[in-house]
Motif scaffolding. Structure first.
Motif, PDB file in Angstrom:
ATOM      1  N   LEU A   1       0.806  -1.218   0.000  1.00  0.00           N
ATOM      2  CA  LEU A   1       0.000   0.000   0.000  1.00  0.00           C
ATOM      3  C   LEU A   1       0.845   1.278   0.000  1.00  0.00           C
ATOM      4  O   LEU A   1       0.548   2.223  -0.729  1.00  0.00           O
ATOM      5  CB  LEU A   1      -0.927  -0.027   1.224  1.00  0.00           C
ATOM      6  CG  LEU A   1      -2.266   0.668   1.116  1.00  0.00           C
ATOM      7  CD1 LEU A   1      -3.007   0.260  -0.138  1.00  0.00           C
ATOM      8  CD2 LEU A   1      -3.092   0.366   2.366  1.00  0.00           C
ATOM      9  N   PHE A   2       1.895   1.294   0.827  1.00  0.00           N
ATOM     10  CA  PHE A   2       2.689   2.521   0.965  1.00  0.00           C
ATOM     11  C   PHE A   2       4.165   2.254   0.676  1.00  0.00           C
ATOM     12  O   PHE A   2       4.701   1.220   1.065  1.00  0.00           O
ATOM     13  CB  PHE A   2       2.592   3.071   2.392  1.00  0.00           C
ATOM     14  CG  PHE A   2       1.198   3.378   2.841  1.00  0.00           C
ATOM     15  CD1 PHE A   2       0.577   4.563   2.486  1.00  0.00           C
ATOM     16  CD2 PHE A   2       0.505   2.480   3.644  1.00  0.00           C
ATOM     17  CE1 PHE A   2      -0.711   4.838   2.899  1.00  0.00           C
ATOM     18  CE2 PHE A   2      -0.780   2.751   4.072  1.00  0.00           C
ATOM     19  CZ  PHE A   2      -1.393   3.933   3.700  1.00  0.00           C
ATOM     20  N   SER A   3       4.808   3.226   0.027  1.00  0.00           N
ATOM     21  CA  SER A   3       6.263   3.212  -0.076  1.00  0.00           C
ATOM     22  C   SER A   3       6.739   4.601   0.304  1.00  0.00           C
ATOM     23  O   SER A   3       5.976   5.576   0.225  1.00  0.00           O
ATOM     24  CB  SER A   3       6.716   2.829  -1.489  1.00  0.00           C
ATOM     25  OG  SER A   3       6.082   3.625  -2.447  1.00  0.00           O
ATOM     26  N   LEU A   4       7.985   4.682   0.727  1.00  0.00           N
ATOM     27  CA  LEU A   4       8.502   5.941   1.276  1.00  0.00           C
ATOM     28  C   LEU A   4       9.818   6.311   0.605  1.00  0.00           C
ATOM     29  O   LEU A   4      10.666   5.449   0.356  1.00  0.00           O
ATOM     30  CB  LEU A   4       8.711   5.768   2.791  1.00  0.00           C
ATOM     31  CG  LEU A   4       9.240   6.968   3.568  1.00  0.00           C
ATOM     32  CD1 LEU A   4       8.286   8.162   3.455  1.00  0.00           C
ATOM     33  CD2 LEU A   4       9.447   6.582   5.034  1.00  0.00           C
ATOM     34  N   GLU A   5       9.953   7.603   0.335  1.00  0.00           N
ATOM     35  CA  GLU A   5      11.185   8.107  -0.267  1.00  0.00           C
ATOM     36  C   GLU A   5      11.526   9.434   0.408  1.00  0.00           C
ATOM     37  O   GLU A   5      10.635  10.275   0.603  1.00  0.00           O
ATOM     38  CB  GLU A   5      10.948   8.316  -1.774  1.00  0.00           C
ATOM     39  CG  GLU A   5      12.148   8.821  -2.534  1.00  0.00           C
ATOM     40  CD  GLU A   5      11.831   9.068  -4.018  1.00  0.00           C
ATOM     41  OE1 GLU A   5      10.661   8.891  -4.445  1.00  0.00           O
ATOM     42  OE2 GLU A   5      12.747   9.458  -4.740  1.00  0.00           O
ATOM     43  N   GLU A   6      12.764   9.624   0.783  1.00  0.00           N
ATOM     44  CA  GLU A   6      13.212  10.899   1.342  1.00  0.00           C
ATOM     45  C   GLU A   6      13.762  11.723   0.195  1.00  0.00           C
ATOM     46  O   GLU A   6      14.596  11.229  -0.571  1.00  0.00           O
ATOM     47  CB  GLU A   6      14.289  10.650   2.402  1.00  0.00           C
ATOM     48  CG  GLU A   6      14.769  11.919   3.065  1.00  0.00           C
ATOM     49  CD  GLU A   6      15.762  11.646   4.191  1.00  0.00           C
ATOM     50  OE1 GLU A   6      16.083  10.462   4.444  1.00  0.00           O
ATOM     51  OE2 GLU A   6      16.208  12.622   4.807  1.00  0.00           O
ATOM     52  N   VAL A   7      13.296  12.956   0.060  1.00  0.00           N
ATOM     53  CA  VAL A   7      13.724  13.765  -1.078  1.00  0.00           C
ATOM     54  C   VAL A   7      14.199  15.135  -0.627  1.00  0.00           C
ATOM     55  O   VAL A   7      13.942  15.563   0.491  1.00  0.00           O
ATOM     56  CB  VAL A   7      12.571  13.952  -2.104  1.00  0.00           C
ATOM     57  CG1 VAL A   7      12.177  12.629  -2.732  1.00  0.00           C
ATOM     58  CG2 VAL A   7      11.380  14.648  -1.486  1.00  0.00           C
ATOM     59  N   GLN A   8      14.872  15.795  -1.552  1.00  0.00           N
ATOM     60  CA  GLN A   8      15.273  17.178  -1.322  1.00  0.00           C
ATOM     61  C   GLN A   8      14.173  18.083  -1.875  1.00  0.00           C
ATOM     62  O   GLN A   8      13.143  17.599  -2.293  1.00  0.00           O
ATOM     63  CB  GLN A   8      16.635  17.434  -1.968  1.00  0.00           C
ATOM     64  CG  GLN A   8      17.738  16.621  -1.331  1.00  0.00           C
ATOM     65  CD  GLN A   8      17.818  16.830   0.182  1.00  0.00           C
ATOM     66  OE1 GLN A   8      18.009  17.946   0.644  1.00  0.00           O
ATOM     67  NE2 GLN A   8      17.651  15.767   0.963  1.00  0.00           N
TER      68      GLN A   8
ATOM     69  N   GLU B   1      -7.216   6.633   6.526  1.00  0.00           N
ATOM     70  CA  GLU B   1      -8.177   6.700   5.409  1.00  0.00           C
ATOM     71  C   GLU B   1      -7.711   5.842   4.231  1.00  0.00           C
ATOM     72  O   GLU B   1      -8.502   5.131   3.624  1.00  0.00           O
ATOM     73  CB  GLU B   1      -8.350   8.155   4.948  1.00  0.00           C
ATOM     74  CG  GLU B   1      -9.188   8.997   5.889  1.00  0.00           C
ATOM     75  CD  GLU B   1      -9.227  10.468   5.480  1.00  0.00           C
ATOM     76  OE1 GLU B   1      -9.834  11.250   6.226  1.00  0.00           O
ATOM     77  OE2 GLU B   1      -8.620  10.845   4.433  1.00  0.00           O
ATOM     78  N   MET B   2      -6.436   5.905   3.914  1.00  0.00           N
ATOM     79  CA  MET B   2      -5.920   5.140   2.775  1.00  0.00           C
ATOM     80  C   MET B   2      -5.969   3.646   3.060  1.00  0.00           C
ATOM     81  O   MET B   2      -6.230   2.839   2.169  1.00  0.00           O
ATOM     82  CB  MET B   2      -4.485   5.571   2.436  1.00  0.00           C
ATOM     83  CG  MET B   2      -4.352   6.985   1.921  1.00  0.00           C
ATOM     84  SD  MET B   2      -5.471   7.391   0.566  1.00  0.00           S
ATOM     85  CE  MET B   2      -6.631   8.502   1.358  1.00  0.00           C
ATOM     86  N   ARG B   3      -5.749   3.265   4.318  1.00  0.00           N
ATOM     87  CA  ARG B   3      -5.836   1.837   4.678  1.00  0.00           C
ATOM     88  C   ARG B   3      -7.277   1.343   4.523  1.00  0.00           C
ATOM     89  O   ARG B   3      -7.506   0.213   4.096  1.00  0.00           O
ATOM     90  CB  ARG B   3      -5.351   1.624   6.113  1.00  0.00           C
ATOM     91  CG  ARG B   3      -3.841   1.553   6.192  1.00  0.00           C
ATOM     92  CD  ARG B   3      -3.364   1.142   7.564  1.00  0.00           C
ATOM     93  NE  ARG B   3      -1.941   0.896   7.571  1.00  0.00           N
ATOM     94  CZ  ARG B   3      -1.109   1.295   8.520  1.00  0.00           C
ATOM     95  NH1 ARG B   3      -1.566   1.949   9.576  1.00  0.00           N
ATOM     96  NH2 ARG B   3       0.171   1.016   8.442  1.00  0.00           N
ATOM     97  N   GLN B   4      -8.231   2.202   4.868  1.00  0.00           N
ATOM     98  CA  GLN B   4      -9.637   1.806   4.725  1.00  0.00           C
ATOM     99  C   GLN B   4     -10.031   1.672   3.258  1.00  0.00           C
ATOM    100  O   GLN B   4     -10.760   0.774   2.869  1.00  0.00           O
ATOM    101  CB  GLN B   4     -10.540   2.811   5.447  1.00  0.00           C
ATOM    102  CG  GLN B   4     -10.535   2.608   6.951  1.00  0.00           C
ATOM    103  CD  GLN B   4     -11.175   3.776   7.706  1.00  0.00           C
ATOM    104  OE1 GLN B   4     -11.575   4.769   7.111  1.00  0.00           O
ATOM    105  NE2 GLN B   4     -11.259   3.633   9.015  1.00  0.00           N
ATOM    106  N   LYS B   5      -9.524   2.585   2.449  1.00  0.00           N
ATOM    107  CA  LYS B   5      -9.818   2.519   1.000  1.00  0.00           C
ATOM    108  C   LYS B   5      -9.136   1.314   0.373  1.00  0.00           C
ATOM    109  O   LYS B   5      -9.621   0.740  -0.586  1.00  0.00           O
ATOM    110  CB  LYS B   5      -9.299   3.794   0.307  1.00  0.00           C
ATOM    111  CG  LYS B   5     -10.204   4.977   0.408  1.00  0.00           C
ATOM    112  CD  LYS B   5      -9.647   6.085  -0.456  1.00  0.00           C
ATOM    113  CE  LYS B   5     -10.442   7.370  -0.278  1.00  0.00           C
ATOM    114  NZ  LYS B   5      -9.823   8.500  -0.968  1.00  0.00           N
ATOM    115  N   GLY B   6      -7.946   0.974   0.927  1.00  0.00           N
ATOM    116  CA  GLY B   6      -7.173  -0.169   0.392  1.00  0.00           C
ATOM    117  C   GLY B   6      -6.544   0.178  -0.874  1.00  0.00           C
ATOM    118  O   GLY B   6      -6.314  -0.513  -1.787  1.00  0.00           O
TER     119      GLY B   6
END
Ligand code: FES
Length: 160
Positions: free
Chosen positions: A116-123, A155-160
């Motif tokens: 469902l989620f991915s994470l990226e650290e950006v400038q 909310e995003m987890r509920q929407k799936g």
């Protein structure tokens, strides 16, 4: 399957019209590839794009490895980019990043096991006046708080 469908090919033709050579449309075309493939350029697409843009495979690989926004691995359904550059950092960007890490139990560069989620650290995301902020799936960056992130994740987890 490797290759754009008819609808995306219309977008590609529109891009080609904007540039003197097809290879000049390479970056926006790679973004289309990622949009159509879970946020990445999968195996086989480099050859396809090289042929489409009338350029070499080496040129495609050079561009893909140079730009860190062009990814080779799939992202989550919601790809979160969190800015920790100085202006955002001074307004709590690192705390926001750490909060997301704790909340999702993933570090930048990773995807949650449910995809469902991915994470990226950006400038800098070029919206410093809204700091601290995150950007999801390339949409406009939004000012966030730990509380607003908690609500959004739920909310995003509920929407799936
Ligand atoms: S520093 Fe975060 S948007 Fe500019």
């Amino acid at each position: 399957m490797v290759g754009f469908n008819d609808a995306v090919m219309k977008e590609v033709q529109g891009l080609f019209k904007r540039y003197p050579k097809k290879q000049h449309a390479l970056l926006p075309i790679l973004h289309l590839v990622m949009r159509e493939n879970q946020g990445c350029v999968p195996e086989g697409w480099e050859d396809y794009v090289a042929e489409l843009c009338e350029t070499s495979l080496n040129h495609i690989r050079g561009v893909i490895t140079f730009y860190d926004m062009i990814r080779k691995e799939p992202t989550g359904k919601f790809h979160i980019r969190v800015c920790t550059c100085v202006p955002c950092g001074m307004c709590g960007g690192d705390q926001i990043k750490n909060h997301i890490i704790k909340k999702l139990a993933i570090h930048p560069g990773h995807t949650t096991p449910d995809g469902l989620f991915s994470l990226e650290e950006v400038q800098c995301l070029a919206a410093c006046d809204k700091a601290p902020l995150i950007q999801v799936n390339g949409n406009n960056p939004e000012k966030v708080t730990e509380e607003s992130i908690d609500i959004w994740i739920q909310e995003m987890r509920q929407k799936g």
